[in-house]
Design a protein around this motif. Structure first.
Motif, short mmCIF file in Angstrom:
data_model
loop_
_atom_site.label_atom_id
_atom_site.label_comp_id
_atom_site.label_asym_id
_atom_site.label_seq_id
_atom_site.Cartn_x
_atom_site.Cartn_y
_atom_site.Cartn_z
N ASN A 52 51.66 -5.90 -11.68
CA ASN A 52 50.78 -5.16 -12.61
C ASN A 52 49.31 -5.42 -12.30
O ASN A 52 48.45 -5.28 -13.16
N ASP A 77 45.89 1.65 -14.27
CA ASP A 77 46.11 1.86 -15.71
C ASP A 77 47.50 2.43 -15.97
O ASP A 77 48.20 2.00 -16.89
N ARG A 80 50.10 -0.29 -15.54
CA ARG A 80 50.09 -1.28 -16.62
C ARG A 80 50.73 -0.76 -17.89
O ARG A 80 51.26 -1.51 -18.70
N MET A 85 54.36 -7.48 -19.82
CA MET A 85 54.35 -8.82 -19.24
C MET A 85 54.37 -9.88 -20.33
O MET A 85 53.71 -9.75 -21.36
#
Lengths: 245, 373
Positions: A52, A77, A80, A85
């Motif tokens: 990421n 972006d 993500r 996470m």
């Protein structure tokens, strides 16, 4: 549509002159659950943090859900948004309540209305079994509860992939199980997961594949039973002897 | 001898003994835990009594309370000359603002006070509208009202403004402007873009390395030399800009201190859920960083509030200059006039600064979410 959630091809990364990731090739299928283990400093965390873009790789390709990770900010972006996470130290936002921690990104990134974001957040808090803590601040919760909030926070963005970076390493022994239970539940729900962890019982229970890393390279990978019962590389054997006593 | 032991009944929970929790025990622990500190308590107590008595003697018991002029104050043994304060009070508040136009300053005080109250008291709703009023509409209203020359209001030049009015204008402008400027400078100094970082660092280091008096002198004396003839901005305006930029440099370093205290994990968690750089700063990092440095920020506010007295050096009649200039008034000049004026001045400054300090402690407690790590 390809069947891959994540593809890493000849990925290399250096910290200054230090070669932390050496020719990493990895293909993660959708719904696959991978446990990554290895000694400290072997590049496990660095590898999943590249997925990421918390870390930048210098050579090779990383493709997440069909999106190539380059310097392109829009791609970063997009990736993500699709990748959740969970960190070793939880990293909850201490100035916000549990509920606000969960609704922040859905409201600002996904532009969900507040009511919808909160309803969704409560759904995931129930799933990690702490709906009653919604209005507390992270500092008022135990480590295990904080980590479950962190998992719920990531889930609120409806990610396609979840990355876990040693999620139980900072927890007291009696809290490890409550976090692992949530992760098992998630795995049974079909989530694509990459977990850096030394919880070998967890690996045996849910992983499709166990990867052993050492000195920035993938040294061995196999199904859990074969990996634990019949390791091939001497480095893997030595490592397993140390952690399994 | 056996090692085996099993507790069968819980040991009773007992109240603490009187020697640890009683009134006298607490007194003793506070004032004389050891004989030497007991002696210290007595000595410091005596000094305190003496100091308070001396001040009371001067400020109350032998003070002059009513007089038409300096005569009663000018006798040997007289204390504070309070009639001087009474005679000058309105001038201290408004300076040389024309008497029949002072209502304009009153409106400015009132609106400012009310909207500030609305912003500072957590229970009062409509914070957003209030902020819009205080930060955008109120400055415009104040500017139009105080300078006049529009809407049938008589023009009043800034050279006629003075006293507490000017002190508050300089202080509030400086405080309000320094926070956003300071935040931007702090972010700039930590930026990864070399040009931005160098410019911000240079600005901070240059401004911080120069005394405020120099900045004010440069603004009022040297700045016009570099401008084309005929262009000479208002003296008060130059002082305002000078004070704002000066305090912004200090604020930047205070904020940077807070930014450095935020763990890298907070940035990472914020980016990992997809928040952009500016949203990470606005929603995650700044609220935490600013909370940590509240003591430092209020320290800057307090020092800025008192430093406004330096504008008197470039001929602006702020509260300090106004009080001082009254000492030469032939009607009131006496041995105690100066002492009284400075004493009153100290109290006025102290009230404002102490209020800021207490309010900041209240906010700190309120923002405490019990996070520790």
């Amino acid at each position: 549509m390809s069947n891959s959630a994540i593809t890493m091809q000849s990925v290399n990364k250096w910290y200054g002159q230090f070669h932390v990731l050496r020719d990493i090739n990895l293909d993660v299928k959708k719904g696959e659950r991978i446990v990554i283990c290895g000694p400290s400093g072997s590049g496990k965390s660095t590898m999943i943090r590249c997925i990421n873009r918390l870390e930048e790789h210098q050579k090779g390709d990383i493709i997440v859900d069909g999106i190539p990770l380059t310097a392109n900010v829009k791609n970063i972006d997009d990736v993500r948004r699709e990748v959740g996470m969970v960190f070793q130290h939880f990293n909850l936002f201490p100035h916000l309540t549990v509920l606000e921690n969960l609704t922040l990104a859905p409201m600002w990134v996904r532009k969900q209305p507040k009511a919808q974001a909160e309803e969704n957040a409560m759904k995931f808090l129930t799933r990690v079994k702490i709906p009653e803590q919604a209005l507390k601040y992270p500092g008022q919760l135990s480590g295990g509860q904080q980590q479950r909030v962190a998992i719920a926070r990531a889930l609120c963005m409806n990610p396609k992939v979840m990355l876990f970076d040693e999620p139980t390493s900072a927890l007291d022994p009696e809290m490890i199980k409550e976090v692992l239970d949530v992760m098992v539940d998630l795995a049974q729900g079909g989530m694509t997961m990459l977990c850096v962890t030394h919880e070998m019982a967890f690996a045996r229970q849910v992983a499709n594949r166990v990867i052993f890393m050492d000195q920035g390279q993938i040294v061995e990978q196999n199904e859990p039973e074969a990996f634990f019962n019949n390791p091939q590389s001497p480095r893997t054997k030595k490592f397993l002897e140390q952690i399994l006593h | 001898m056996t090692l085996e032991y099993v507790r069968t009944a819980d040991a009773p929970l007992l109240p603490a003994p009187a020697s640890a929790a009683g009134f006298w025990a607490r007194m003793r622990e506070r004032f004389a835990p050891t004989p030497i500190s007991g002696v210290g308590t007595v000595i410091i107590g005596a000094l305190l009594v003496w100091a308070v008595w001396t001040i009371l003697q001067w400020a109350v018991f032998s003070a002059v309370w009513s007089a038409e002029n300096r005569e009663p104050c000018n006798v040997a043994g007289a204390g504070a000359c309070w009639p001087f304060v009474k005679a000058k009070a309105l001038q201290w508040v408004y300076g040389f603002y024309p008497i029949e136009e002072r209502w304009r300053a009153n409106v400015v005080f009132l609106l400012g006070g009310l909207s500030m109250l609305g912003l500072l008291v957590p229970r009062i709703p409509y914070k957003g509208w209030n902020a819009l009023f205080f930060f955008v509409i109120y400055p415009i209203i104040s500017y139009v009202l105080l300078t006049g020359g529009r809407f049938g209001l008589e023009a009043v030049g800034t050279e006629q403004w003075g006293g507490l009015l000017v002190t508050l204008i300089v202080a509030v402008t400086g405080i309000v402007a320094s926070v956003p400027l300071g935040i931007l400078l702090a972010l700039g100094r930590r930026s990864e873009m070399p040009v931005v970082r160098t410019l911000c660092t240079a600005f901070i280091e240059i401004v911080r390395g120069v005394p405020l008096i120099t900045v004010l002198f440069m603004a009022s004396v040297m700045f016009p030399l570099f401008m084309p003839p005929g262009i000479n901005p208002d003296k008060l305006l130059k002082a305002l800009i000078g004070v704002a930029l000066f305090s912004a440099a200090y604020m930047a370093e205070t904020v940077r201190g807070g930014l450095q205290a935020i763990p890298k994990g907070q940035y990472e968690a914020s980016m990992a859920v997809g928040l952009s750089y500016w949203r990470t700063m606005l929603l995650v990092v700044m609220p935490q960083a600013l909370k940590i440095v509240i003591p430092g920020i209020v320290n800057s506010f307090i020092s800025l509030f008192k430093d406004t007295s330096l504008v008197s050096i470039i001929g602006i009649f702020d509260l300090f200059n106004m009080v001082q200039s009254g000492f030469n008034d032939a009607t009131w000049a006496s041995a105690q006039t100066g002492n009284t004026g400075y004493f009153a001045l100290a109290i006025i400054y102290w009230v404002f600064c102490f209020a800021m300090s207490r309010y900041s402690q209240f906010i700190e407690r309120r923002l405490n979410t019990g996070y520790k790590r």
